[in-house]
Design a protein around this motif. Structure first.
Motif, PDB file in Angstrom:
ATOM      1  N   LYS A  92      18.688  27.562 -83.211  1.00 39.77           N
ATOM      2  CA  LYS A  92      17.458  28.400 -82.916  1.00 39.77           C
ATOM      3  C   LYS A  92      16.502  29.084 -83.914  1.00 39.77           C
ATOM      4  O   LYS A  92      15.354  29.341 -83.407  1.00 39.77           O
ATOM      5  N   TYR A 103      12.204  29.013 -81.091  1.00 39.34           N
ATOM      6  CA  TYR A 103      12.739  29.696 -79.985  1.00 39.34           C
ATOM      7  C   TYR A 103      12.251  31.237 -79.985  1.00 39.34           C
ATOM      8  O   TYR A 103      11.898  31.911 -81.318  1.00 39.34           O
ATOM      9  N   ARG A 104      12.160  31.808 -78.980  1.00 40.19           N
ATOM     10  CA  ARG A 104      11.647  33.223 -78.709  1.00 40.19           C
ATOM     11  C   ARG A 104      10.265  33.404 -79.560  1.00 40.19           C
ATOM     12  O   ARG A 104       9.993  34.683 -80.046  1.00 40.19           O
ATOM     13  N   LEU A 107       9.794  35.213 -83.092  1.00 41.00           N
ATOM     14  CA  LEU A 107      11.050  35.527 -83.699  1.00 41.00           C
ATOM     15  C   LEU A 107      11.094  34.885 -85.178  1.00 41.00           C
ATOM     16  O   LEU A 107      11.328  35.644 -86.323  1.00 41.00           O
ATOM     17  N   ASP A 149      21.042  38.520 -80.039  1.00 42.10           N
ATOM     18  CA  ASP A 149      20.613  37.388 -79.000  1.00 42.10           C
ATOM     19  C   ASP A 149      22.078  36.898 -78.552  1.00 42.10           C
ATOM     20  O   ASP A 149      23.038  37.069 -79.302  1.00 42.10           O
TER      21      ASP A 149
END
Length: 267
Positions: A92, A103-104, A107, A149
């Motif tokens: 991630k 990811y995200r 982030l 998360d």
């Protein structure tokens, strides 16, 4: 609250509470195959038909009735907290996701800015991972700089929602002995199609997303890192019988006591 993260075969032969980073892609495909005689073409997390999921509105009433009446065999799967948090980091944080992006979104830039993590090129994996561990602890302990998360929040937290809302597990097995554990589930249910666990492919949704781990597991965890991991995952180590003292021992030290899990996570 309902039953978030819960999947059920269309035939209602079995119910599964998903725990991220614990073989969930493979388990979902086994469930799908047992109903349809074929694997889902793609990532099972993307499937919107052929399997019931709490995230699909039409499935919710079916799952709720089944789980609250305990009509089907119910199970979940756990993993060593040391290897699980490492896998979350490489997948991630270091990896590019299926959509071709980080990811995200913001982030990773946040982690680079606030925690000094590096993820590009020939970076120091151990140093960056230990800084990520500080971040993971901050999200879980103080919910900042963001909410924790699902991929690194404690397994016991995922598993407890099922119990607290009225469900009961018949089986919780370890990822490290996957074939034996998954076979014990298959042996307990009625299937439309037999699944040969030894011959089927492994569906690792995160494989190839990030760089390869360059060191043995134990090299990533110094004394402070072990302290942080225990602070975050104390219940996971104790309930699911993993070895906190030795990060290099990924195997569980004993069998999971289902009565203990229901008593302690149902409070």
């Amino acid at each position: 609250m309902g039953f978030p993260g819960t999947w059920m075969t269309e035939s209602e032969s079995v119910v599964y509470r998903v725990v991220p980073k614990c073989a969930c892609s493979t388990i979902g495909q086994v469930m799908y195959y047992s109903d349809h005689g074929t694997f889902f073409d793609g990532d099972i997390h993307d499937a919107t038909s052929g399997i019931h999921k709490w995230a699909l509105e039409d499935s919710q009433s079916l799952i709720e009735e089944n789980v609250t009446k305990h009509q089907s065999y119910a199970f979940t799967c756990v993993r060593n907290p040391y290897t699980r948090i490492l896998s979350s980091f490489f997948d991630k944080i270091c990896g590019i996701q299926r959509n071709g992006k980080r990811y995200r979104g913001n982030l990773v830039p946040l982690l680079i800015q606030k925690y000094g993590i590096q993820v590009e090129g020939d970076f120091d994996q151990v140093a960056s991972f230990r800084r990520f561990l500080l971040f993971a602890r901050d999200t879980i302990r103080w919910r900042r700089p963001m909410e924790p998360d699902i991929h690194w929040s404690a397994m016991s937290g995922h598993i407890s929602t099922y119990i607290v809302n009225g469900g009961r597990y018949d089986n919780i097995f370890h990822t490290e002995t996957f074939n034996e554990g998954m076979q014990s589930v298959l042996d307990a249910i009625e299937k439309k199609h037999e699944v040969d666990l030894g011959a089927m492919p492994r569906f690792n949704e995160s494989e190839g997303h990030g760089p390869k781990r360059a060191h043995p597991v134990e090299d990533y965890f110094d004394d402070l890192s072990k302290h942080l991991v225990y602070e975050i995952y104390k219940r996971d180590f104790n309930l699911f019988k993993y070895d906190f003292e030795n990060p290099g021992n990924k195997l569980p030290k004993g069998e999971i006591d289902l009565d203990e899990v229901h008593a302690k996570l149902g409070e």
